[in-house]
Design an enzyme around this catalytic site. Structure first.
Site, PDB file in Angstrom:
ATOM      1  N   LYS A   1      46.120  35.272  46.734  1.00 20.35           N
ATOM      2  CA  LYS A   1      45.009  35.457  47.672  1.00 20.35           C
ATOM      3  C   LYS A   1      44.364  36.838  47.552  1.00 20.35           C
ATOM      4  O   LYS A   1      43.295  37.079  48.106  1.00 20.35           O
ATOM      5  CB  LYS A   1      45.478  35.204  49.099  1.00 20.35           C
ATOM      6  CG  LYS A   1      45.817  33.736  49.337  1.00 20.35           C
ATOM      7  CD  LYS A   1      46.083  33.443  50.801  1.00 20.35           C
ATOM      8  CE  LYS A   1      46.302  31.967  51.048  1.00 20.35           C
ATOM      9  NZ  LYS A   1      47.640  31.513  50.572  1.00 20.35           N
TER      10      LYS A   1
HETATM   11  C1  LIG Z   1      47.846  30.070  50.327  1.00 17.03           C
HETATM   12  C2  LIG Z   1      48.932  29.772  49.388  1.00 17.03           C
HETATM   13  C3  LIG Z   1      49.015  28.534  48.703  1.00 17.03           C
HETATM   14  C4  LIG Z   1      48.059  27.395  48.965  1.00 17.03           C
HETATM   15  O1  LIG Z   1      46.770  27.649  48.489  1.00 17.03           O
HETATM   16  P1  LIG Z   1      45.533  26.754  49.004  1.00 17.03           P
HETATM   17  O2  LIG Z   1      44.355  27.341  48.348  1.00 17.03           O
HETATM   18  O3  LIG Z   1      45.523  26.911  50.501  1.00 17.03           O
HETATM   19  O4  LIG Z   1      45.807  25.349  48.603  1.00 17.03           O
HETATM   20  C5  LIG Z   1      50.025  28.365  47.768  1.00 17.03           C
HETATM   21  N1  LIG Z   1      50.943  29.330  47.537  1.00 17.03           N
HETATM   22  C6  LIG Z   1      50.914  30.523  48.179  1.00 17.03           C
HETATM   23  C7  LIG Z   1      51.959  31.519  47.881  1.00 17.03           C
HETATM   24  C8  LIG Z   1      49.917  30.795  49.119  1.00 17.03           C
HETATM   25  O5  LIG Z   1      49.905  31.963  49.767  1.00 17.03           O
END
Ligand SMILES: *Cc1c(COP(=O)(O)O)cnc(C)c1O
Length: 431
Positions: free
Chosen positions: A107
């Site tokens: 993210k």
């Molecule tokens: C947010 C997150 C996900 C999921 O991603 P999406 O885009 O919401 O499907 C998977 N793994 C981790 C470690 C995350 O922080």
């Protein structure tokens, strides 16, 4: 580029407004009016591009002239200021590691790109001071806080549930200082989220502060996730098999960005949405019935989502054609026990340590490859295993080395403001 609301095509917006507001006034998600195809020659010569140049070509049409090329290039260069390696794991399987950013979660890319874009619009003077208000159950908050750290004109206020995030996660939220304030809520994550929602509807607060949410539906967090797939493809272009990507999915923003990339021409033949027990999309692909359920808690907790907000964007990408969608997307779901077993087996076979989210991605890929021998598969490792230290160490029966960036944080002093309820939050925001 203009964006329309998925609730009503007549309602359109600039990129700037979509970034600032997050959702359309009718609560619809924004979607680009046009999907820009890149020419075949672009993919033939893809290895000639630096990461920044590649990403610039990918995103420029979605930003249009709202951010000048020189500024956009700077934002991208900062966003992608770390590595995105595809590590070969075994025959026909590679891992795309997305955890080399400042908070060791994928993210970081979306958060940095959004911070850069919003920072540009504020700096230009069209928009006054903005407060980014977010509730976090762990990972998102750290990436958002870090992405917006030190960006002029933006205050970041993060609500997190006291005693319910890991020590590393808490330190990532509470030791940054500068423009980042951590509010430690005496309650659960759901209460943090409810308080944030209430603040967005509170006129008294709206009069004093311009609030924005920085959550994963914002186009400036969603679109830059395409970069991962293009950068990975640079490393896979020589492989003369079909390509499949398995994406550990929660809100489906990441996989939706990958599917958008393939619509633009990126030669990825298939996607696997890998999920934990929260398997609404898998059930949909089997039954054509979309039936959200309350989320259940798992060890891959960033994917504990009962009603993924971005799935509607995937439907839009495929003109809501179920058959075409099924040709491009598979989905499999795995229990915590299977996830742990995969972490242990892979560690024993190869020495590679997966975090619980990556392990779900690995399992989904294995499931797909069983019946599709003509594919090379890549799964996404979305967080560094050290972020889930207790689970990972107990499953693999071995100690992890703590990376220096995490060690540095663990020694810093936590700073937070304790709050009990909405009255406290409101008093803080109006003070
Ligand atoms: C947010 C997150 C996900 C999921 O991603 P999406 O885009 O919401 O499907 C998977 N793994 C981790 C470690 C995350 O922080």
């Amino acid at each position: 580029m203009r964006y329309f609301s998925l609730n009503n095509r007549e309602h359109t917006s600039t990129f700037e407004n979509a970034v600032l507001k997050g959702l359309a006034p009718d609560k619809g998600l924004y979607f680009p009016e046009k999907i820009v195809s890149l020419p075949k020659s672009f993919f033939k010569d893809i290895n000639g591009f630096s990461k920044t140049d590649l990403a610039f070509q990918v995103i420029k049409n979605y930003v249009g002239d709202e951010i000048p090329a020189s500024e956009l290039t700077k934002i991208i260069a900062h966003t992608l200021d770390f590595e995105f390696p595809v590590v070969p794991l075994k025959e026909n399987v590679g891992v795309l590691e997305l955890f080399h950013g400042p908070t060791m979660a994928f993210k970081d890319v979306g958060a940095r790109f959004m911070a850069g874009s919003l920072g540009y619009f504020i700096n230009k003077g069209n928009v006054g001071k903005v407060t980014v208000l977010v509730a976090t159950s762990g990972d998102t908050g750290g990436a958002v806080a870090n992405g917006f750290l030190g960006v002029e004109g933006i205050d970041v206020v993060i609500l997190y549930p006291k005693g319910k995030v890991s020590e590393i996660q808490e330190k990532q939220l509470t030791t940054l200082g500068q423009n980042v304030i951590a509010l430690e809520v005496d309650g659960a994550f759901d209460e943090c989220q409810d308080m944030v929602k209430q603040a967005f509807l509170d006129e008294e607060i709206q009069m004093q502060r311009q609030l924005t949410s920085a959550n994963s539906i914002n186009v400036a967090r969603w679109l830059p996730q395409m970069f991962y797939y293009f950068i990975a493809y640079q490393q896979l272009a020589e492989i003369d098999k079909k390509l499949v990507f398995s994406v550990p999915s929660g809100n489906f923003g990441n996989i939706c960005a990958g599917m958008l990339a393939s619509k633009m021409g990126l030669p990825i033949d298939h996607f696997v949405a890998s999920s934990n027990a929260n398997d609404v999309v898998g059930r949909y692909l089997n039954s054509e019935i979309y039936e959200p359920k309350p989320s259940v808690a798992t060890i891959s907790n960033a994917m504990d989502v009962g009603n993924p907000s971005n799935f509607i964007r995937i439907m839009e990408l495929f003109d809501k054609d179920f058959k075409v969608l099924k040709d491009h997307l598979s989905s499999y779901s795995f229990s915590d026990d299977l996830t742990k077993k995969a972490m242990k087996d892979v560690f024993e076979e190869t020495g590679y340590v997966m975090d619980p989210h990556g392990a779900v991605g690995y399992l989904g890929l294995q499931e797909f490859l069983k019946k599709h021998l003509d594919y090379y598969g890549t799964f996404l490792e979305t967080a560094h295993p050290v972020k889930f230290l207790e689970t990972v160490e107990s499953v693999i029966g071995s100690k992890l080395e703590i990376p220096p960036t995490i060690n540095a944080i663990l020694n810093k002093q936590k700073k937070s403001i304790g709050i009990k309820d909405y009255t406290d939050l409101k008093a803080y925001l109006l003070s």
